[in-house]
Design a protein around this motif. Structure first.
Motif, PDB file in Angstrom:
ATOM      1  N   THR A 277      36.844  39.333  36.250  1.00  0.00           N
ATOM      2  CA  THR A 277      35.453  39.061  36.605  1.00  0.00           C
ATOM      3  C   THR A 277      35.148  39.567  38.016  1.00  0.00           C
ATOM      4  N   GLN A 278      36.184  39.961  38.766  1.00  0.00           N
ATOM      5  CA  GLN A 278      36.000  40.570  40.088  1.00  0.00           C
ATOM      6  C   GLN A 278      35.112  41.808  40.029  1.00  0.00           C
ATOM      7  N   TRP A 279      35.039  42.462  38.882  1.00  0.00           N
ATOM      8  CA  TRP A 279      34.275  43.709  38.785  1.00  0.00           C
ATOM      9  C   TRP A 279      32.786  43.461  38.584  1.00  0.00           C
ATOM     10  N   VAL A 280      32.410  42.200  38.373  1.00  0.00           N
ATOM     11  CA  VAL A 280      30.997  41.894  38.141  1.00  0.00           C
ATOM     12  C   VAL A 280      30.504  40.718  38.987  1.00  0.00           C
ATOM     13  N   ASN A 281      31.378  40.188  39.857  1.00  0.00           N
ATOM     14  CA  ASN A 281      30.956  39.120  40.763  1.00  0.00           C
ATOM     15  C   ASN A 281      31.821  39.184  42.016  1.00  0.00           C
ATOM     16  N   HIS A 282      31.177  39.288  43.186  1.00  0.00           N
ATOM     17  CA  HIS A 282      31.922  39.464  44.425  1.00  0.00           C
ATOM     18  C   HIS A 282      32.752  38.238  44.782  1.00  0.00           C
ATOM     19  N   GLY A 283      32.271  37.032  44.442  1.00  0.00           N
ATOM     20  CA  GLY A 283      33.042  35.829  44.718  1.00  0.00           C
ATOM     21  C   GLY A 283      34.360  35.811  43.977  1.00  0.00           C
ATOM     22  N   PHE A 284      34.344  36.183  42.697  1.00  0.00           N
ATOM     23  CA  PHE A 284      35.586  36.290  41.932  1.00  0.00           C
ATOM     24  C   PHE A 284      36.504  37.331  42.569  1.00  0.00           C
ATOM     25  N   PHE A 285      35.949  38.409  43.089  1.00  0.00           N
ATOM     26  CA  PHE A 285      36.737  39.448  43.742  1.00  0.00           C
ATOM     27  C   PHE A 285      37.478  38.884  44.948  1.00  0.00           C
ATOM     28  N   VAL A 286      36.773  38.120  45.774  1.00  0.00           N
ATOM     29  CA  VAL A 286      37.396  37.550  46.959  1.00  0.00           C
ATOM     30  C   VAL A 286      38.477  36.538  46.578  1.00  0.00           C
ATOM     31  N   LEU A 287      38.214  35.736  45.562  1.00  0.00           N
ATOM     32  CA  LEU A 287      39.148  34.675  45.195  1.00  0.00           C
ATOM     33  C   LEU A 287      40.353  35.172  44.407  1.00  0.00           C
ATOM     34  N   PHE A 288      40.105  36.018  43.416  1.00  0.00           N
ATOM     35  CA  PHE A 288      41.160  36.361  42.462  1.00  0.00           C
ATOM     36  C   PHE A 288      41.378  37.867  42.292  1.00  0.00           C
TER      37      PHE A 288
END
Length: 632
Positions: A277-288
């Motif tokens: 989900t990092q590819w469609v939400n920046h928060g998920f990118f930072v976390l995971f």
């Protein structure tokens, strides 16, 4: 046709097929393999930038008296006559307030378009009637088109049917046209007065004649949903997870972990979906995401998480404690998945404000955390044609539900909350359907209460033309442009999210991807471009009403987030595989600007920027916010 076992019954598969809106004449087939995205030739848009339709394909399977699958039946074995009846009844249904099965918190709903009364409400129903098709490679004729359904007297085509070279049914949905009968703008996310769209759903039936013996096939349903703007990405909780949990609890369906929890089959897919989900939400990118302290795709971390020994238990427990317990009565917004729940927007302190794993998934995770699992390698995915008949049927049961989100249902964009109710189901994976020729009942009184909705003879008790999509927003575009992420602006992370895997929030643009690939750049500069995420709806502006109406008219010009390789991994600092925004185009932007190539320009421009030292790169990686390790 000769078989070892006599045919006792015939069934249509998949039991629920998923077609998707597209405004192109080109199309691709929905995947028959769970968790495997379609890969259409030349991408998900045609050369003119129009979105290709996803087509649902239906097959016929024969069973013996014990319920064992014999084989697929095709046109070379039998005469197959298909009958399909879809409709769009959204505007003649009740408003969406929230899911009517939220115990103690459901909000009763009045009619949509309540000002339209009596026989005039028939003007709100788009029903082109049933269509019949048989033979091989048929289609393209008026009699196979779902034309003739009207909204306030205006024709609203809902698609067409065809057959392939084996006599299988192909269902094509609508073009994505939504409009107001009085040309008023949309004003809200789910209940726009006087509006319609061209999604639909309904029954799929077949009569099969084999050696002069006639069989009536067990019916299926098809649902036409919005496009998948993140193909290959999946909800942390999928609709398959939701219905599987129901089937295990209510239908005595066998738990897939009966032989033991397997890390790679039952645990890792959830972790992978959360990481991707990092590819469609920046928060998920930072976390995971890639380079984060808790990169859930990290080989080093996965090696530990796949270790059932006591030595690895602290790390397993660390991850397990992130997840909210679906049985808890205490709201815990800091736990994961960082997704909104069914109650968001109506309430602030109840557990339904946040999305949990299903009880079944949570039970699997608890066994894993305790070390009660194995990590035996699982077999690689095989082509559908190489599967046995039993395996094919199982794949067709799962695949359509796997690609649909399992929440939040507020209201949702594909299939929604009624599917988690036992009333809907004849048996696992197959819905109860109306008798052929019957329409879907629309009148349950002036106010649809939870008691009426969940009654044994209520709207969940049987499904017919239009019954699945009626619970969703009208038109679909306004809901997608409304339900995004990060509504609490006091935090810098755009979390939680609604439906990022299907309706992206922040994305890696083609420009950033191209710049990231330039090998002559300093690694710091390449990481800068990799880390930069842009709002998917950035061209629609920030004014709400303007944005949702632009979505109605320009949805097809949005970029689709698709998988791409990273040719230059920069010693692991850049991933080998990414999902990037592709084919973004807006009609009010000079098309020539979209053809600019950045590679050569960047070789000159980037030399003027301050070059980051290797030491700074190392610091950058250590100083990424340590969410998940200390603060989760």
């Amino acid at each position: 046709m000769a078989t070892d076992n006599p045919i006792h019954s015939i069934s249509i598969y998949p039991p629920v097929g998923i077609a998707r809106i597209g405004n192109s004449q080109e199309y691709f087939l929905a995947s028959d393999i769970p968790g495997q995205a379609p890969k259409p030739t030349d991408g998900f848009k045609d050369k003119d930038g129009k979105v290709k339709k996803q087509v649902a394909r239906f097959r016929i399977y024969a069973f013996d008296s014990s319920g064992k699958v014999i084989k697929e039946i095709t046109a070379k074995d039998a005469k197959i006559e298909w009958r399909v009846h879809v409709a769009n009844i959204k505007s003649a249904w009740y408003e969406f307030n929230n899911a009517l099965d939220l115990e103690g918190y459901a909000i009763p709903s009045a009619y949509r378009n309540v000002n339209v009364t009596g026989n005039d409400r028939k003007k709100l129903v788009i029903d082109p009637g049933s269509k019949t098709i048989s033979g091989i490679n048929q289609g393209g004729k008026p009699e196979y088109m779902f034309d003739g359904g009207k909204f306030y007297g205006k024709d609203v085509p809902l698609g067409q049917v065809k057959t392939d070279g084996e006599g299988r049914l192909l269902f094509f949905g609508g073009d994505g046209n939504s409009a107001s009968y009085d040309n008023k703008p949309a004003t809200t996310f789910a209940n726009n007065v006087g509006w319609h769209d061209d999604t639909s759903d309904g029954t799929v039936r077949a009569t099969v004649t084999i050696n002069k013996k006639v069989y009536e096939a067990e019916p299926a349903m098809v649902a036409v949903t919005p496009p998948d703007f993140g193909p290959g990405l999946y909800g942390v909780v999928t609709m398959y997870d939701v219905v599987l949990d129901l089937f295990i609890r209510e239908f005595n369906y066998p738990d897939p972990t009966a032989g033991g929890v397997n890390f790679w089959r039952h645990i890792y897919p959830v972790l992978e979906r959360m990481a991707n989900t990092q590819w469609v939400n920046h928060g998920f990118f930072v976390l995971f995401g890639h380079n984060s302290p808790s990169d859930l795709n990290s080989k080093a971390l996965l090696k530990v998480l796949a270790d059932p020994s006591a030595r690895a238990k602290p790390e397993r427990m660390r991850i397990f404690k992130w997840f909210r317990n679906p049985e808890s009565k205490e709201q815990k917004p800091a736990e994961v998945p960082p997704l909104y729940g069914d109650g968001f927007g109506d309430y602030t302190t109840i557990t339904a404000v946040d999305l949990p794993l299903t009880p079944t998934l949570y039970n699997w995770f608890s066994q894993w955390a305790a070390g009660e699992f194995n990590a035996k390698p699982i077999k690689p995915v095989r082509p559908f044609e190489s599967l046995s008949a039993d395996e094919q049927v199982e794949a067709l049961n799962r695949a359509p539900f796997q690609e649909c989100l399992g929440g939040p249902f507020h209201p949702g964009i594909e299939l929604t909350w009624p599917l988690r109710n036992k009333l809907m189901w004849e048996k696992p994976f197959r819905l109860k359907t109306v008798m052929e020729g019957e329409s879907t009942v629309l009148d349950f009184g002036g106010l649809l209460s939870p008691a009426i909705a969940l009654a044994a003879d209520g709207p969940l008790s049987v499904s017919g033309p239009g019954s699945l999509t009626r619970w969703l927003g009208v038109p679909w575009q306004t809901d997608e442009a409304s339900c995004l992420s990060g509504y609490d602006t006091t935090t810098y992370l755009p979390l939680p999210s609604f439906w990022a895997a299907r309706v992206p929030n922040q994305v890696l643009s083609e420009d950033s991807y191209d710049r990231m690939q330039i090998r002559t750049l300093n690694i710091g500069q390449r990481l800068k471009h990799f880390d930069y995420r842009q709002d998917w709806l950035r061209e629609f502006g920030t004014q709400y009403q303007s944005k949702i109406n632009k979505m109605v008219h320009l949805w097809h010009e949005l970029g689709i987030i698709t998988e791409a390789g990273s040719a230059a991994d920069a010693k692991g600092l850049l991933p080998k595989k990414v999902w990037k925004e592709t084919r973004l185009y807006y009609s009010d932007i000079d098309a020539s600007l979209k053809q600019v190539k950045y590679a050569e320009k960047e070789k000159v421009a980037e030399k003027k920027e301050i070059m980051l030292s290797a030491a700074k790169v190392s610091v950058r990686k250590r100083e990424r916010p340590n969410f998940g390790r200390d603060e989760m």
